[in-house]
Design a protein around this motif. Structure first.
Motif, mmCIF file in Angstrom:
data_model
loop_
_atom_site.group_PDB
_atom_site.id
_atom_site.type_symbol
_atom_site.label_atom_id
_atom_site.label_comp_id
_atom_site.label_asym_id
_atom_site.label_seq_id
_atom_site.Cartn_x
_atom_site.Cartn_y
_atom_site.Cartn_z
ATOM 1 N N PHE A 237 0.829 -1.211 0.000
ATOM 2 C CA PHE A 237 0.000 0.000 0.000
ATOM 3 C C PHE A 237 0.862 1.260 0.000
ATOM 4 O O PHE A 237 0.433 2.325 -0.457
ATOM 5 C CB PHE A 237 -0.922 0.008 1.221
ATOM 6 N N ALA A 238 2.101 1.159 0.501
ATOM 7 C CA ALA A 238 2.980 2.326 0.571
ATOM 8 C C ALA A 238 3.370 2.835 -0.813
ATOM 9 O O ALA A 238 3.778 3.993 -0.956
ATOM 10 C CB ALA A 238 4.235 1.987 1.370
ATOM 11 N N LYS A 239 3.245 1.993 -1.844
ATOM 12 C CA LYS A 239 3.568 2.428 -3.204
ATOM 13 C C LYS A 239 2.394 3.131 -3.866
ATOM 14 O O LYS A 239 2.574 3.812 -4.879
ATOM 15 C CB LYS A 239 4.010 1.230 -4.043
ATOM 16 N N GLY A 240 1.201 2.928 -3.332
ATOM 17 C CA GLY A 240 0.039 3.639 -3.836
ATOM 18 C C GLY A 240 -0.331 3.277 -5.258
ATOM 19 O O GLY A 240 -0.011 2.201 -5.766
ATOM 20 N N VAL A 241 -1.010 4.207 -5.918
ATOM 21 C CA VAL A 241 -1.476 4.001 -7.289
ATOM 22 C C VAL A 241 -0.283 3.984 -8.239
ATOM 23 O O VAL A 241 0.552 4.875 -8.218
ATOM 24 C CB VAL A 241 -2.471 5.114 -7.686
ATOM 25 N N ALA A 271 -8.673 -1.328 -7.098
ATOM 26 C CA ALA A 271 -9.160 -1.411 -5.721
ATOM 27 C C ALA A 271 -9.197 -0.029 -5.074
ATOM 28 O O ALA A 271 -10.143 0.317 -4.353
ATOM 29 C CB ALA A 271 -8.273 -2.351 -4.906
ATOM 30 N N ALA A 272 -8.175 0.784 -5.330
ATOM 31 C CA ALA A 272 -8.133 2.134 -4.758
ATOM 32 C C ALA A 272 -9.261 3.000 -5.307
ATOM 33 O O ALA A 272 -9.877 3.784 -4.574
ATOM 34 C CB ALA A 272 -6.778 2.780 -5.038
ATOM 35 N N VAL A 273 -9.565 2.866 -6.599
ATOM 36 C CA VAL A 273 -10.677 3.611 -7.191
ATOM 37 C C VAL A 273 -11.996 3.204 -6.532
ATOM 38 O O VAL A 273 -12.848 4.046 -6.228
ATOM 39 C CB VAL A 273 -10.738 3.380 -8.713
ATOM 40 N N ALA A 274 -12.166 1.910 -6.278
ATOM 41 C CA ALA A 274 -13.400 1.424 -5.653
ATOM 42 C C ALA A 274 -13.587 2.027 -4.263
ATOM 43 O O ALA A 274 -14.681 2.483 -3.906
ATOM 44 C CB ALA A 274 -13.376 -0.101 -5.573
ATOM 45 N N VAL A 275 -12.524 2.049 -3.470
ATOM 46 C CA VAL A 275 -12.626 2.579 -2.110
ATOM 47 C C VAL A 275 -12.850 4.088 -2.134
ATOM 48 O O VAL A 275 -13.677 4.623 -1.385
ATOM 49 C CB VAL A 275 -11.370 2.218 -1.296
ATOM 50 N N GLN A 276 -12.145 4.800 -3.009
ATOM 51 C CA GLN A 276 -12.346 6.243 -3.085
ATOM 52 C C GLN A 276 -13.761 6.584 -3.544
ATOM 53 O O GLN A 276 -14.316 7.621 -3.157
ATOM 54 C CB GLN A 276 -11.328 6.876 -4.033
ATOM 55 N N GLY A 295 -0.523 4.204 -19.106
ATOM 56 C CA GLY A 295 0.922 4.109 -18.934
ATOM 57 C C GLY A 295 1.288 4.149 -17.466
ATOM 58 O O GLY A 295 0.425 4.254 -16.593
ATOM 59 N N PRO A 296 2.581 4.061 -17.163
ATOM 60 C CA PRO A 296 3.007 4.128 -15.761
ATOM 61 C C PRO A 296 2.802 5.519 -15.192
ATOM 62 O O PRO A 296 2.853 6.520 -15.913
ATOM 63 C CB PRO A 296 4.496 3.762 -15.823
ATOM 64 N N ALA A 297 2.565 5.576 -13.901
ATOM 65 C CA ALA A 297 2.393 6.863 -13.240
ATOM 66 C C ALA A 297 3.693 7.653 -13.295
ATOM 67 O O ALA A 297 4.780 7.082 -13.177
ATOM 68 C CB ALA A 297 1.974 6.656 -11.789
ATOM 69 N N PRO A 298 3.611 8.968 -13.485
ATOM 70 C CA PRO A 298 4.820 9.793 -13.461
ATOM 71 C C PRO A 298 5.514 9.697 -12.108
ATOM 72 O O PRO A 298 4.884 9.395 -11.090
ATOM 73 C CB PRO A 298 4.280 11.207 -13.701
ATOM 74 N N ALA A 299 6.812 9.943 -12.114
ATOM 75 C CA ALA A 299 7.570 9.925 -10.861
ATOM 76 C C ALA A 299 6.982 10.946 -9.901
ATOM 77 O O ALA A 299 6.562 12.031 -10.287
ATOM 78 C CB ALA A 299 9.039 10.238 -11.137
ATOM 79 N N VAL A 312 -1.312 5.920 -0.787
ATOM 80 C CA VAL A 312 -0.524 6.986 -1.399
ATOM 81 C C VAL A 312 -1.219 7.425 -2.687
ATOM 82 O O VAL A 312 -1.657 6.593 -3.485
ATOM 83 C CB VAL A 312 0.908 6.495 -1.696
ATOM 84 N N ASN A 313 -1.340 8.730 -2.875
ATOM 85 C CA ASN A 313 -2.036 9.341 -4.016
ATOM 86 C C ASN A 313 -3.554 9.330 -3.876
ATOM 87 O O ASN A 313 -4.263 9.621 -4.844
ATOM 88 C CB ASN A 313 -1.660 8.676 -5.352
ATOM 89 N N SER A 314 -4.065 9.017 -2.694
ATOM 90 C CA SER A 314 -5.518 9.030 -2.526
ATOM 91 C C SER A 314 -6.091 10.435 -2.699
ATOM 92 O O SER A 314 -7.248 10.590 -3.112
ATOM 93 C CB SER A 314 -5.905 8.467 -1.155
ATOM 94 N N GLU A 315 -5.305 11.468 -2.409
ATOM 95 C CA GLU A 315 -5.789 12.831 -2.616
ATOM 96 C C GLU A 315 -6.028 13.104 -4.096
ATOM 97 O O GLU A 315 -6.952 13.826 -4.463
ATOM 98 C CB GLU A 315 -4.797 13.847 -2.041
ATOM 99 N N ARG A 316 -5.206 12.517 -4.952
ATOM 100 C CA ARG A 316 -5.422 12.680 -6.389
ATOM 101 C C ARG A 316 -6.701 11.965 -6.821
ATOM 102 O O ARG A 316 -7.469 12.460 -7.643
ATOM 103 C CB ARG A 316 -4.220 12.146 -7.166
ATOM 104 N N LEU A 317 -6.913 10.777 -6.255
ATOM 105 C CA LEU A 317 -8.155 10.064 -6.552
ATOM 106 C C LEU A 317 -9.364 10.889 -6.116
ATOM 107 O O LEU A 317 -10.363 10.980 -6.827
ATOM 108 C CB LEU A 317 -8.176 8.716 -5.829
ATOM 109 N N LYS A 318 -9.263 11.479 -4.942
ATOM 110 C CA LYS A 318 -10.345 12.310 -4.425
ATOM 111 C C LYS A 318 -10.635 13.472 -5.375
ATOM 112 O O LYS A 318 -11.794 13.769 -5.689
ATOM 113 C CB LYS A 318 -9.963 12.834 -3.040
ATOM 114 N N SER A 319 -9.590 14.129 -5.850
ATOM 115 C CA SER A 319 -9.772 15.255 -6.765
ATOM 116 C C SER A 319 -10.437 14.818 -8.061
ATOM 117 O O SER A 319 -11.308 15.511 -8.593
ATOM 118 C CB SER A 319 -8.412 15.903 -7.075
ATOM 119 N N ILE A 320 -10.043 13.662 -8.552
ATOM 120 C CA ILE A 320 -10.616 13.160 -9.796
ATOM 121 C C ILE A 320 -12.115 12.926 -9.659
ATOM 122 O O ILE A 320 -12.916 13.364 -10.480
ATOM 123 C CB ILE A 320 -9.924 11.847 -10.204
#
Length: 324
Positions: A237-241, A271-276, A295-299, A312-320
């Protein structure tokens, strides 16, 4: 008149809004003090296990509106499903675990048995297609004789390839239909339904959406456009989306004559999209969400305060999902 708008958030996600639809921020996170109890069907599968793990983390944090004391609850058929879930949690969620108070062995051939396991819960996460496996009924659960057999089910497949899976769309649909009937009888108020990647290949219509519309429970229907795979990089989970995702609203029919093939979509990202979706989207409104990885997520710089993030990156999911 329909229109499509697009926005980019941190270079990671795009959101396309089809029609005059606005995402409403009335999900569980809008009332963080009102804890919602969520159950996950087929949590022994890798996708289901990741959803369960994310929900566990949500339940440990204030601001998500997810209950972490009585839930989440894993719905499995046998103790094998429970063992599979705990294998996922210990490896991918840093020694997390789910004891027997969080896992309920359920006779999936009985709507009454399913309903009993859902009593007192607010939301359910289901799949349209499960990997199935014949197993002995766990002793002390719902067996009638010593030799009783049942069908264990995994969302959307086991983490390990050693399981002897049964590919039966008809059986999966029976599971889905029975689960919906039990959810309605138990008073479930919100459904998150993940379609298998094969369902997205249909050029028109979807029997799962048809039955959801007649069920009467508000839902989010998540359709992955791509081949579902596990992240190859020893994911936790520490690696996030991990993927650069495109999320599009509305029922999108694919052109079967198109020569372009969808790419890979990681189960962890789905799975992260489902939870968000539980946290962000209005629980009173039906939504259809199409998810694709381009493609792969940007650095990115990883937040070191992992104890304060469910992903990790859940705030980006929230914004989306909350973007107008």
């Amino acid at each position: 008149m329909k229109h499509t708008s697009k926005c980019q958030v941190g270079g990671l996600f795009c959101l396309l809004l089809v029609g005059n639809i606005a995402a409403l921020s009335l999900g569980s996170a809008s009332k963080p003090y009102d804890k919602q109890k969520v159950c996950v069907f087929g949590a022994g599968g890798f996708l289901g296990g990741c959803i369960f793990g994310f929900l566990q983390r949500c339940g440990s944090l204030y601001g998500t509106g997810i209950d972490g004391i009585q839930g989440p609850r894993a719905i499995t058929a046998t103790s094998v499903g429970s063992l599979a879930l705990n294998s996922i949690l210990s490896k991918n969620f840093v020694l997390a675990q789910a004891d027997e108070s969080f896992v309920k062995l359920t006779d999936m051939s009985s709507i009454d048995s399913i309903e009993n396991r859902l009593q007192g819960f607010d939301a359910a996460v289901l799949a349209t297609c499960y990997a199935l496996e014949t197993r002995p009924v766990t002793s002390g659960s719902y067996e009638r004789t010593l030799n009783d057999k049942t069908t264990e089910f995994y969302m959307d497949r086991p983490r390990s390839d050693t399981y002897q899976e049964i590919d039966s769309p008809d059986h999966s649909f029976d599971f889905f239909r029975s689960s919906l009937e039990a959810c309605r009888a138990a008073g479930i108020r919100r459904l998150i339904v993940l379609a298998s990647d094969s369902q997205f290949e249909r050029d028109s219509g979807d029997k799962h959406i048809d039955i959801l519309n007649t069920c009467g429970i508000p839902y989010v229907y998540i359709r992955p456009n791509g081949q579902l795979e596990n992240s190859p990089n020893s994911w936790t989970f520490a690696k996030g989306v991990q993927g650069d995702l495109v999320v599009e609203r509305g029922y999108i029919s694919l052109d079967p004559s198109s020569s372009s093939l969808p790419g890979v979509l990681y189960r962890e990202d789905l799975a992260a999209v489902a939870v968000q979706s539980l946290l962000s989207l209005d629980w009173s409104i039906n939504s259809i969400i199409n998810v694709e990885c381009i493609g792969p997520a940007p650095a990115r710089k990883v937040n070191k305060a992992l104890a304060k993030e469910w992903c990790v990156n859940s705030e980006r999911l929230k914004s989306i999902l909350e973007e107008n």
